[in-house]
Design an enzyme around this catalytic site. Structure first.
Site: not given
Length: 461
Positions: A242, A276
């Site tokens: 990720e 994020c």
């Protein structure tokens, strides 16, 4: 268990080291506690211990393993106050925002128990086919500094539930909560099932390149993710990545501006923008552009008056350079909040008002409290601009017409799209990025299965 001395945990035991390193309090730049720096020998011992623990752990039933995760969740929450203090100190957060992570993270320990991983059986005239999901072996979980507890537990829980043994490597900027998390876990799990190693920048590559580690699960920068892919290829490891998300929001002209502004502002500045899936690029229809920007700036005043610091100096320098470059390029900068505090890693939240869509300030991910607000005139233009990026982690659409918003969402090149709400992960929903924002998914049933390998057994009649 005390929360002011820190050790690596190998084979269920505290391990010190000749060399230590200390984190820095982002609020005042003061040095924090010493933490042992793991060596190559520590890595070898941790991997060997995990391999030895794997057969017995993997032979437990899925239900037995998830029951232990539930037990650990209860124990973890019994120490929530101590973890809140640790997170507040190592991340520079308010007590309230530290508590949000600590309590939210507990969901990841409980979510695997809501699933079953069962075999699939098909039969025809000639044979019976049995498909099973088996654990991989030893998993290395490499975690970032922005949400050290939540992102660690999001990797640990599904890996353990599916029968793997885990070696956790926290960010060197925020090792403390992870070291204590794994120390606490020794009261629940057999030795070597869950271990933790803190170290320098050479520790991650040691784990990635190790021939007896079967999977890497990583959250962090795209550049590091690409290097992990290259290094993992040598041993054909499984990887879940990720990575960066230069996330876009599209604000349609029919939106209820007054209703959505608080959500937009809260999503932008929470944790000083160190999220994020936070918006970095906000595309606003030209008919409402000035009103949205003005209201966003006004609503942000209270939120940013006591905004938290950037977690580390390295990231602070990057953000200040991004603002200096935007200013030098002649873009209009709306600086919000109070004057930056000299002693900590503080930066004023900033709106970059209507820079060119291809500007460096727009195309790079500014991982902090910086957002570019850009006009668009047509829906096709907005979708094109939102997709005009080599990343695709998250996006959001804001509209008074849910059907229209869904049509826009279907055209966005992002792994996670949110409609009329700020981005927020859910342990029961798969989470992953498109393009250069990652590889594979975490969470939900697909996230659990990412820690398994499929075996097909054919039984002929």
């Amino acid at each position: 268990m005390n929360f002011d001395t820190f050790h690596n945990i190998i084979a269920g035991q505290h391990r010190s080291a000749r060399e230590t390193s200390s984190g820095v309090n982002p609020l005042d730049r003061s040095s924090l506690w010493p933490a042992p720096v793991a060596t190559a020998n520590d890595v070898e011992e941790a991997v060997r211990s995990a391999q030895e623990a794997f057969p017995a752990w993997s032979q437990k039933t899925y239900k037995q393993r998830t029951e232990l995760l539930e037990k650990f969740a209860d124990l973890y929450l019994a120490h929530a106050n101590e973890f809140c203090q640790l997170i507040a100190t190592e991340c520079g957060r308010t007590a309230g925002n530290a508590a949000i992570e600590v309590y939210f993270a507990a969901q990841w320990l409980r979510y695997p128990s809501k699933y079953e991983i069962s075999q699939e059986i098909t039969e025809d005239d000639k044979k019976t086919s049995i498909v099973t999901q088996e654990p991989l072996g030893v998993v290395a979980a490499i975690c970032p500094w922005n949400f050290p507890l939540m992102l660690a537990l999001g990797k640990i829980a599904p890996a353990l539930a599916t029968g793997n043994c885990v070696i956790l490597k926290p960010s060197p900027f925020t090792p403390y909560s992870s070291l204590k998390l794994v120390e606490l876990a020794q009261q629940v799990f057999p030795p070597s099932v869950l271990q933790v190693l803190h170290g320098h920048d050479d520790l991650g590559p040691m784990l990635v390149k190790h021939s007896r580690i079967q999977k890497i699960t990583f959250t962090g920068s795209t550049a590091t993710g690409k290097q992990i892919l290259r290094d993992a290829a040598e041993t054909m490891k499984r990887v879940t990545l990720e990575t960066a998300g230069n996330n876009a929001s599209i604000i349609l002209p029919d939106v209820n501006i007054k209703a959505v502004i608080p959500q937009l502002a809260g999503g932008l500045w929470f944790n000083a923008g160190q999220v994020c899936i936070a918006t970095r690029r906000m595309y606003i229809h030209q008919d409402i552009f000035e009103e949205v920007v003005a209201q966003l700036a006004e609503a942000s005043k209270d939120l940013t008056s006591s905004i938290e610091p950037i977690q580390n100096e390295m990231q602070l320098v990057r953000l200040k350079q991004a603002l200096a470059d935007a200013n030098a390029a002649g873009y209009e900068l709306l600086s919000l909040g109070k004057t930056e505090a000299a002693e900590g890693f503080f930066i004023r939240p900033t709106i970059i008002k209507n820079p060119p869509p291809d500007a460096h300030a727009v195309q790079q991910e500014n991982f902090g409290p910086i957002v570019s607000c850009i006009k668009f005139s047509s829906l096709d233009e907005a979708i094109f601009l939102a997709n005009n990026s080599d990343t695709g982690l998250a996006a959001s659409v804001w509209s008074g017409d849910i059907s229209a918003a869904k049509r826009v969402a279907a055209k966005l090149e992002a792994g996670n799209v949110y409609i009329n709400g700020p981005p927020q992960p859910d342990p029961y929903v798969p989470f992953g990025g498109q393009k250069q924002s990652g590889l594979g998914v975490e969470y939900g049933l697909p996230g659990l299965l990412s820690f398994c390998q499929t075996k097909s057994t054919y039984v002929y009649k």
